[in-house]
Design an enzyme around this catalytic site. Structure first.
Site, PDB file in Angstrom:
ATOM      1  N   GLU A 444       0.805  -1.221   0.000  1.00  7.36           N
ATOM      2  CA  GLU A 444       0.000   0.000   0.000  1.00  7.36           C
ATOM      3  C   GLU A 444       0.846   1.282   0.000  1.00  7.36           C
ATOM      4  OE1 GLU A 444      -4.118  -1.471   2.037  1.00  7.36           O
ATOM      5  OE2 GLU A 444      -2.440  -1.166   3.393  1.00  7.36           O
ATOM      6  N   GLU A 515      -4.609 -10.177   0.577  1.00  2.62           N
ATOM      7  CA  GLU A 515      -5.410  -9.997   1.788  1.00  2.62           C
ATOM      8  C   GLU A 515      -6.861 -10.271   1.408  1.00  2.62           C
ATOM      9  OE1 GLU A 515      -4.874  -6.221   3.728  1.00  2.62           O
ATOM     10  OE2 GLU A 515      -2.691  -6.259   3.451  1.00  2.62           O
TER      11      GLU A 515
END
Length: 1018
Positions: A444, A515
């Site tokens: 991220e 994820e």
């Protein structure tokens, strides 16, 4: 300021550090047999333990040269190394997920930059003479300055990577002083915005290595397989410090001690060829041991021979399609924070093996090198992730998870070295570990030229592994990004629909869910749905649950002995993200969540995929990638009728269980011929042999299916079938009616029906109060963490504050029974009608209450959390028996760890004690539930179809309003919720919205329920 400002200079990431190398611990030549324990090496000198420590609120407050040996340290405290100072009473804890905890102004950090000064002595005896002295810091958050005997030795950052310094010129024989100054923030902190508690200090091991002047500095082990995996080559490329004229090598099979090869080399590389090699995989972690020995030093390195590659969009390991059954794991402990040790790591790995997990993503930084060694040894696939996350760029003013602000650091050339340095630290340190099958550039942080540079470096350095970076989805606006060096297409929290779309669009790269199924609180609830997708597409190589453990800080116990755990916001910090760190499959102390039990059974090594119970034929599929079922599992089975075991057996014949990986086989059984009843067969998959973490006889998973019978269900008279002969007596009913109430009086009971609300206010049976508070219609549940988004719609619609309002109630006495017909609605203040309800209640002479409920919902409102009745029983009616899904909590989409059976428990044990209170403890698919006191007073609930229930000592209001489990107060009743239906759990705390099929979204529904008070004398 007494130090140079390297900490705000991205061009000064390291000063005085040695060149990066692979992790290893050297031994004296000829002493290599002790290599399994690094502390046994005479060349390894651990500096862990108690250090002198002084905390400063700002680096600018340091005016004294504390690092000088003669400095008076009488004002210093003591602190253990490794540890983080927030867990030792300094500074304060802070949890933030995305937002930077300081102004976004790279490379600058706050002037009030807390820091800690660490000092200790070490002793160098005569044996150190003539040896290089190299000090290693395996983890320091965020950056640090180093002095030896008052001499500046260097500076380094990158919190989760090893920094090594040659301190030979600064060390003297006898006592030496080491001083370290650790800063809380540095320019590198912009790349360490991981979702975790922000902690500071020397949190991993510190040690000195003694090395000869001439030694192997670094080496890279590369394995290749040919001849359809029947031949292997091990190549070792070496880099030397000084002159190493000769290296002797020995290759040993770790499983049996056989010497596979030995020899000498005078160059900087060697090659070993092996016929019929034993291959490494997570299921069979076969290791060889390679010893490299130079004149004064020996290095031992475990080697796993394996090949990972992509062919036509599918991931293969050693020629076999594989699936990653993974979790994301942080270093985390409620007492020690990130300063975990080998025993903590082993505990995690043991639990993972026991729950069928085969893969770990090191989120979002390199774990301890010891952890990677353990994954080699015990068998886990690892995504090794660089220490990079710059998620905070999305929360600057005007920012977002897009191509505008997200890539600001990813694309800024000033930070290219910062990115590539962090990637190199990860890759070079862990390059010799077979468990590492994927390099991840971080998490991220957006995408841009800096990550393209890092990818190009990886591909030029190591072609034996795959590359991954989910944030490649966010390149700069208008930039023609290059994704050619990424091997995998990675997504977070993709819905099942997203996955379908990807593969319908001619996908070329394997899809990996780095994820998914956010495991926060009561959840996740969509694991089986994702498993179906993973099995459906060869190109979907698996996924990694977010995440392994709840992050919290242990704060002692309450006066009544309950553990106290704090999370974000409990320390008065800003910014913070509340309990978003409580999102694991295990509690902080590693007690197992029901979500982990759910995941375990979804990942079971054997599955029943088809059945014909009439003919006794059951089709099983081996879900493993490399191991034949006959070598690892046997099956125990039992047949139940109405919850009672009627037959069973064991399948352990190797011929019957001869099922190759990914293959199916039909196994035939001679079952007893049951003609009626709720009959099920349950297959338990049992560990066949002892392994390091799983003992023989351990249940690895199960399947249960309903058997075909001529007549399904309990006997016609359900009440008698469940209660047997009870104290119920028939007798003529009498009725006392007013404008507001109808009181029905029988021989041994008295019921008061509220004509204004449409439910009972009182139930008294055998002179005992059964209903202590008025019954109510119930659509609210204490929001789960996965309800965190939809709860706002529910609250806006008034679901949390409903009342029932009857419009007309008619009471009749018919054939000895009392019949009550009511038209009512469910309402909330200031909003329109939520539900329109028609009920028909019938009270029989023996006290049996039956009700037919018909409901029509206002479809302008959001889907319902639940619908049912709530009853407040005396607290002492606390023993529970039910026939339905148990023993774990179960919901429409979260029931794979449960099965249909007859279970007994009590109200206290049925509460799942989530650290942030929420809906819990429901049981799905129930035929009946019976609650009874120790003296035999009780209540039975059954229906014309299955239902859900939960029984608790807490009200849903209490669970809604309290922030921590240790704050909960018992209500003084047994709260019984009987639900026609309840919405599923999902994983929308971070994942996609709850699937439509699990939403309680019906416009109309009706059902019949039976309520029977009883007394049974002991």
């Amino acid at each position: 300021m007494i130090i140079k400002n390297y900490f705000e200079n991205p061009k000064k990431l390291h000063v005085g550090t040695m060149e990066k190398r692979a992790y290893y611990i050297p031994h004296p030549s000829g002493d290599i047999n002790k290599s399994s324990d690094r502390t046994k090496s005479e060349r390894f000198h651990l500096l862990n333990g108690e250090w002198d420590f002084h905390y400063f609120k700002s680096v600018y407050n340091i005016t004294d040269e504390f690092y000088l040996p003669e400095f008076d340290r009488s004002g210093f405290d003591k602190i253990p190394v490794p540890s983080v100072w927030q867990n030792r009473g300094y500074d304060k804890h802070q949890y933030t997920n995305i937002k930077y905890p300081f102004p976004y102004d790279p490379p600058y950090v706050p002037v009030d930059n807390p820091c800690g000064a660490y000092i200790r002595e070490f002793y160098a005896d005569g044996s150190w003479s003539g040896m290089k002295k190299c000090i290693n810091f395996e983890g320091v958050d965020s950056c640090f300055y180093l002095w030896i005997n008052g001499n500046f030795a260097g500076y380094s950052q990158v919190s989760h990577s090893t920094s090594e310094f040659d301190i030979t010129d600064h060390v003297q024989e006898g006592f030496n002083t080491i001083a370290v100054l650790v800063l809380k923030w540095c320019d590198g902190s912009y790349f360490e915005d991981q979702d975790k508690f922000r902690t500071s200090g020397i949190f991993r091991d510190v040690y000195i290595l003694l090395r000869p002047e001439n030694h192997i500095r670094d080496f890279f082990v590369k394995t290749s397989l040919t001849d359809n995996y029947k031949s292997a080559e091990i190549r070792v490329d070496m880099d030397f410090m000084g002159s190493v004229p000769c290296v002797e090598y020995k290759l040993e099979d770790s499983s049996n001690g056989n010497i596979e090869a030995r020899g000498k080399t005078q160059g900087n590389s060697l090659s070993i060829k092996i016929d019929a090699p034993k291959l490494w995989s997570a299921e069979i972690p076969q290791l060889y041991n390679l010893v490299l020995e130079s004149e004064q030093e020996a290095i031992s390195v475990p080697i796993g021979i394996r090949e990972i590659k992509v062919e036509q969009g599918v991931v293969y390991l050693n020629g076999q399609k594989i699936k990653f059954k993974g979790v994301n794991r942080h270093d985390s402990d409620p007492v020690k924070g990130p300063a975990v040790d080998a025993q903590d790591m082993l505990r995690d790995l043991m639990l993972m093996k026991q729950h069928n997990i085969n893969a770990i993503r090191t989120s979002h930084y390199p774990n301890s090198p010891v952890f990677t060694e353990l994954c080699d040894k015990y068998g886990f696939y690892v995504i090794a992730e660089a220490d990079i996350e710059a998620h905070g760029t999305t929360t600057v003013y005007g920012g977002g998870q897009n191509g505008k602000t997200f890539p600001m650091l990813a694309h800024d050339p000033e930070f290219e070295e910062s990115v590539t340095d962090r990637v190199k630290n990860c890759v070079i340190r862990d390059k010799n570990h077979p468990c590492v099958v994927i390099w991840s550039l971080g998490n991220e942080s957006g995408y841009g030229r800096n990550f393209e540079s890092a990818l190009k470096w990886i591909k030029g350095y190591d072609t034996s592994r795959l590359t991954h970076y989910e944030s490649a989805l966010y390149p700069p606006e208008g930039y023609n990004a290059d994704f050619s060096d990424l091997d995998l297409y990675s997504r977070m929290y993709a819905s099942c629909e997203d996955i379908n779309e990807y593969f319908q669009e001619n996908a070329t790269k394997p899809f990996i869910l780095c994820e998914y199924s956010h495991a926060m609180g009561n959840g996740p609830g969509d694991l089986e749905d994702y498993h179906e997708q993973i099995e459906k597409y060869d190109g979907l190589c698996g996924g990694f649950i977010w995440e392994w453990c709840d992050h919290a800080v242990y704060m002692g116990r309450t006066e009544d002995g309950r553990k106290k755990y704090f999370y974000g916001g409990d320390f008065g910090e800003f910014p913070h993200d509340g309990n978003f760190c409580m999102d694991g499959l295990v509690y902080p102390d590693r007690r197992v969540h029901t979500g982990l039990l759910e995941y375990k059974n979804v990942l079971r090594p054997l599955r029943l995929v088809d059945e014909n119970s009439k003919d006794g034929k059951f089709t099983f599929k081996n879900m493993l990638d490399f191991v034949n079922t006959k070598d690892c599992v046997y099956i125990s089975y039992e047949v139940t009728k109405n919850g009672e075991v009627v037959s069973g057996g064991i399948i352990d014949d190797r011929k019957l269980l001869d099922i190759q990986p990914h293959e199916k086989k039909v196994i035939s059984l001679n079952l007893s011929d049951e003609k009626e009843g709720d009959c099920y067969i349950k297959f338990d998959y049992i560990q066949k042999t002892d392994t390091p973490f799983v003992s023989r006889g351990y249940q690895l998973g199960f399947d249960q299916v309903k058997l075909e019978v001529d007549r399904v269900g309990l006997k016609e008279d359900k009440i008698t079938a469940i209660l047997g002969e009870s104290s119920s007596e028939d007798g003529e009913l009498s009725l006392i009616e007013s404008d507001t109430n109808a009181v029905i009086i029988g021989k041994n009971f008295r019921y008061t029906f509220n004509k204004m609300t449409g439910v009972f206010d009182k139930i008294v049976y055998d002179n005992n109060v059964i209903l202590e508070k008025p019954m109510d219609y119930n659509i609210w549940r204490a929001p789960t963490d996965n309800d965190r988004n939809v709860r706002h719609k529910w609250e806006e619609a008034g679901y949390d504050r409903t009342l029932s309002r009857s419009y007309n109630t008619h009471v009749f006495k018919e054939s000895g029974n009392i019949r009550i017909i009511t038209e009512l609605s469910l309402l909330a203040v200031h909003v329109q009608r939520i539900l329109s309800i028609s009920t028909e209640w019938n009270i029989a002479e023996n006290g049996l209450i039956s009700v037919n409920i018909q409901v029509e919902r206002n479809m302008e409102m959001p889907f319902l959390p639940r619908f049912g009745l709530r009853l407040f029983l005396p607290e002492y009616i606390s023993n529970v028996e039910y026939f339905g899904y148990g023993p774990n909590e179960s919901y429409a989409d979260k029931r794979r760890s449960s099965y249909v059976g007859r279970f007994k428990s009590n109200v206290g044990r049925m509460h799942e004690d989530y650290l942030k209170p929420q809906e819990n403890g429901s049981h799905w698919g129930c035929h009946y539930v019976k609650l009874v006191s120790n003296c035999g007073l009780g209540l039975l609930i059954t229906g014309d179809e299955t239902f859900s229930f939960n029984a608790s000592c807490y009200t849903q209001e209490e669970l809604t309003n309290k922030s921590h489990n240790f704050e909960l107060e018992r209500c003084g009743n047994t709260v019984l919720c009987i639900d026609y239906a309840q919405s599923g759990i999902g994983s929308n705390s971070c994942g996609p919205e709850l699937m439509e099929k699990y939403r309680f979204n019906a416009q109309r529904f009706h059902y019949t329920m039976f309520i029977k008070p009883f007394t049974k004398r002991p």
